[in-house]
Design a protein around this motif. Structure first.
Motif, PDB file in Angstrom:
ATOM      1  N   ALA A 177       0.839  -1.204   0.000  1.00 18.56           N
ATOM      2  CA  ALA A 177       0.000   0.000   0.000  1.00 18.56           C
ATOM      3  C   ALA A 177       0.873   1.252   0.000  1.00 18.56           C
ATOM      4  O   ALA A 177       0.570   2.242  -0.690  1.00 18.56           O
ATOM      5  CB  ALA A 177      -0.927  -0.004   1.214  1.00 18.56           C
ATOM      6  N   ASP A 178       1.984   1.210   0.744  1.00 20.95           N
ATOM      7  CA  ASP A 178       2.898   2.351   0.764  1.00 20.95           C
ATOM      8  C   ASP A 178       3.571   2.537  -0.595  1.00 20.95           C
ATOM      9  O   ASP A 178       3.778   3.665  -1.054  1.00 20.95           O
ATOM     10  CB  ASP A 178       3.961   2.159   1.847  1.00 20.95           C
ATOM     11  CG  ASP A 178       3.379   2.206   3.257  1.00 20.95           C
ATOM     12  OD1 ASP A 178       2.286   2.774   3.426  1.00 20.95           O
ATOM     13  OD2 ASP A 178       4.024   1.663   4.179  1.00 20.95           O
ATOM     14  N   ILE A 179       3.928   1.420  -1.223  1.00 25.11           N
ATOM     15  CA  ILE A 179       4.550   1.520  -2.543  1.00 25.11           C
ATOM     16  C   ILE A 179       3.570   2.095  -3.555  1.00 25.11           C
ATOM     17  O   ILE A 179       3.925   2.958  -4.372  1.00 25.11           O
ATOM     18  CB  ILE A 179       5.032   0.136  -3.021  1.00 25.11           C
ATOM     19  CG1 ILE A 179       6.027  -0.463  -2.024  1.00 25.11           C
ATOM     20  CG2 ILE A 179       5.680   0.239  -4.392  1.00 25.11           C
ATOM     21  CD1 ILE A 179       6.439  -1.876  -2.364  1.00 25.11           C
ATOM     22  N   THR A 180       2.330   1.625  -3.505  1.00 27.76           N
ATOM     23  CA  THR A 180       1.309   2.127  -4.420  1.00 27.76           C
ATOM     24  C   THR A 180       1.114   3.620  -4.225  1.00 27.76           C
ATOM     25  O   THR A 180       0.971   4.384  -5.201  1.00 27.76           O
ATOM     26  CB  THR A 180      -0.021   1.382  -4.196  1.00 27.76           C
ATOM     27  OG1 THR A 180       0.188  -0.018  -4.432  1.00 27.76           O
ATOM     28  CG2 THR A 180      -1.099   1.893  -5.138  1.00 27.76           C
ATOM     29  N   GLN A 185       2.331   9.178  -6.326  1.00 27.26           N
ATOM     30  CA  GLN A 185       2.925  10.503  -6.157  1.00 27.26           C
ATOM     31  C   GLN A 185       3.926  10.828  -7.259  1.00 27.26           C
ATOM     32  O   GLN A 185       4.213  12.004  -7.510  1.00 27.26           O
ATOM     33  CB  GLN A 185       3.618  10.583  -4.790  1.00 27.26           C
ATOM     34  CG  GLN A 185       2.668  10.518  -3.610  1.00 27.26           C
ATOM     35  CD  GLN A 185       3.401  10.338  -2.286  1.00 27.26           C
ATOM     36  OE1 GLN A 185       4.610  10.071  -2.258  1.00 27.26           O
ATOM     37  NE2 GLN A 185       2.678  10.480  -1.181  1.00 27.26           N
ATOM     38  N   GLN A 186       4.467   9.784  -7.906  1.00 24.92           N
ATOM     39  CA  GLN A 186       5.473   9.987  -8.946  1.00 24.92           C
ATOM     40  C   GLN A 186       4.865  10.157 -10.332  1.00 24.92           C
ATOM     41  O   GLN A 186       5.513  10.705 -11.229  1.00 24.92           O
ATOM     42  CB  GLN A 186       6.442   8.799  -8.974  1.00 24.92           C
ATOM     43  CG  GLN A 186       7.033   8.416  -7.636  1.00 24.92           C
ATOM     44  CD  GLN A 186       7.703   9.561  -6.910  1.00 24.92           C
ATOM     45  OE1 GLN A 186       8.522  10.274  -7.488  1.00 24.92           O
ATOM     46  NE2 GLN A 186       7.353   9.757  -5.641  1.00 24.92           N
ATOM     47  N   THR A 187       3.656   9.682 -10.514  1.00 29.33           N
ATOM     48  CA  THR A 187       3.012   9.731 -11.822  1.00 29.33           C
ATOM     49  C   THR A 187       1.512   9.883 -11.644  1.00 29.33           C
ATOM     50  O   THR A 187       0.967   9.533 -10.597  1.00 29.33           O
ATOM     51  CB  THR A 187       3.311   8.446 -12.625  1.00 29.33           C
ATOM     52  OG1 THR A 187       2.601   8.467 -13.856  1.00 29.33           O
ATOM     53  CG2 THR A 187       2.929   7.205 -11.838  1.00 29.33           C
ATOM     54  N   ALA A 202       9.249  -4.414  -6.623  1.00 25.29           N
ATOM     55  CA  ALA A 202      10.290  -3.420  -6.890  1.00 25.29           C
ATOM     56  C   ALA A 202       9.670  -2.111  -7.386  1.00 25.29           C
ATOM     57  O   ALA A 202       9.210  -2.040  -8.523  1.00 25.29           O
ATOM     58  CB  ALA A 202      11.270  -3.949  -7.923  1.00 25.29           C
ATOM     59  N   PRO A 203       9.655  -1.067  -6.559  1.00 24.49           N
ATOM     60  CA  PRO A 203       8.986   0.183  -6.942  1.00 24.49           C
ATOM     61  C   PRO A 203       9.592   0.855  -8.165  1.00 24.49           C
ATOM     62  O   PRO A 203       8.864   1.421  -8.984  1.00 24.49           O
ATOM     63  CB  PRO A 203       9.152   1.065  -5.698  1.00 24.49           C
ATOM     64  CG  PRO A 203       9.399   0.110  -4.583  1.00 24.49           C
ATOM     65  CD  PRO A 203      10.170  -1.018  -5.180  1.00 24.49           C
TER      66      PRO A 203
END
Length: 315
Positions: A177-180, A185-187, A202-203
């Motif tokens: 969930a944190d990775i998602t 936030q990046q795209t 792998a983020p």
């Protein structure tokens, strides 16, 4: 093989900060191992962590967050001119013995900035046997004030003697969930549900696939495979649409592992995976292979295997 100095490091990713904080504490207490292996799946940021650790070790005014980025040592590193930092970059597919001999000479030299000396070995699992053997003495008897940071996405492929002489730091990105949330936030694209599993958590790999629109293509490939194995799409049509896709082997492997292979049917599982692995091997070894024909054969074999009744495997 060339040996280069590292330039200004990238920002440390949030999922790597807990491990880096532990490393910082060990540096402060003088308990950081002189030889470390940073291992984890490709695309998790191992190289960035290695650079951050090297920067912290070399900094003359280390801060709680890491290197100060302002002292003479940091300025030299950022300019790519730090004489006490070596990063091995291979011009070939393997790290050879000559590069390790140069590394050994460096570690037994004197620190130009009167501090630590640091070596980073990216892609360390590509070391030849001779190179690994040449590194052993330095790992067994590390010169004072010298740190060797080994980086690999394939820990099991490292020489057993190298593994036994290095402290392993197994890295992961933690909560999906944190990775998602980080990806969002990046795209401005919403990560598809399968993406993190496909990228083995792998983020950075997931972000690349999102930003270059490969994730959309992967979703379309999943749908095609579902339709084919579900009987809604003809073989010729699926081969035409899948042949030549960059991520085809990875997606097929993911699909077979996640959607087709039943864990209780061991023999069927082994047969399916053997067919897939043979196809992957032939794709790299057979020069001039007709890829469409090979894919046709694989999909035909897989469909036949997956439609067999379990009774056949018991007969």
């Amino acid at each position: 093989m060339t040996i280069l100095a590292a330039r200004q490091m990238a920002e440390l990713y949030p999922w790597l900060r807990p491990q880096f904080k532990q490393m910082q504490a060990l540096i402060s207490n003088g308990h950081l191992a002189h030889a470390l292996v940073l291992s984890g799946t490709a695309g998790i940021g191992k190289g960035t962590l290695a650079e951050a650790l090297a920067a912290a070790l070399l900094c003359k005014n280390r801060q709680p967050a890491g290197a100060c980025e302002e002292c003479k040592s940091c300025l030299l590193r950022r300019a790519g001119n730090h004489a006490d930092l070596l990063v091995l970059r291979s011009d070939t597919q393997h790290i050879g013995v000559d590069a390790i001999r140069q590394l050994n000479n460096f570690t037994h030299g004197s620190a130009q900035q009167h501090g630590y000396r640091v070596v980073i070995i990216p892609l360390a699992d590509t070391m030849t046997e001779a190179a690994a053997n040449a590194l052993l003495k330095t790992l067994e008897e590390p010169p004072p004030g010298c740190f060797i940071i080994v980086v690999t996405s394939n820990y099991s492929q490292l020489s057993a003697t190298i593994r036994s002489r290095c402290q392993q730091w197994q890295l992961n990105a933690g909560n999906s969930a944190d990775i998602t949330q980080w990806l969002s936030q990046q795209t401005n694209k919403v990560p598809p549900a399968f993406l993190l599993d496909y990228c083995q958590g792998a983020p950075l790999k997931a972000l690349k696939l999102l930003t270059d629109e490969t994730a959309d293509e992967l979703g379309a490939m999943l749908a095609l495979l579902d339709q084919y194995f579900g009987g809604q799409l003809q073989l010729a049509s699926v081969v035409k649409q899948l042949d030549g896709k960059t991520e085809l082997s990875g997606m097929l492997g993911y699909y077979l592992r996640q959607r087709l292979v039943q864990p209780l049917d061991f023999l069927r599982q082994q047969a399916v995976l053997a067919a897939y692995q043979r196809w992957c091997r032939d794709a790299t070894r057979i020069i001039g292979q007709n890829s469409a024909l090979a894919l046709t054969g694989l999909l035909t074999e897989l469909k036949s295997l997956l439609q067999h009744q379990e009774a056949k495997w018991k007969s």
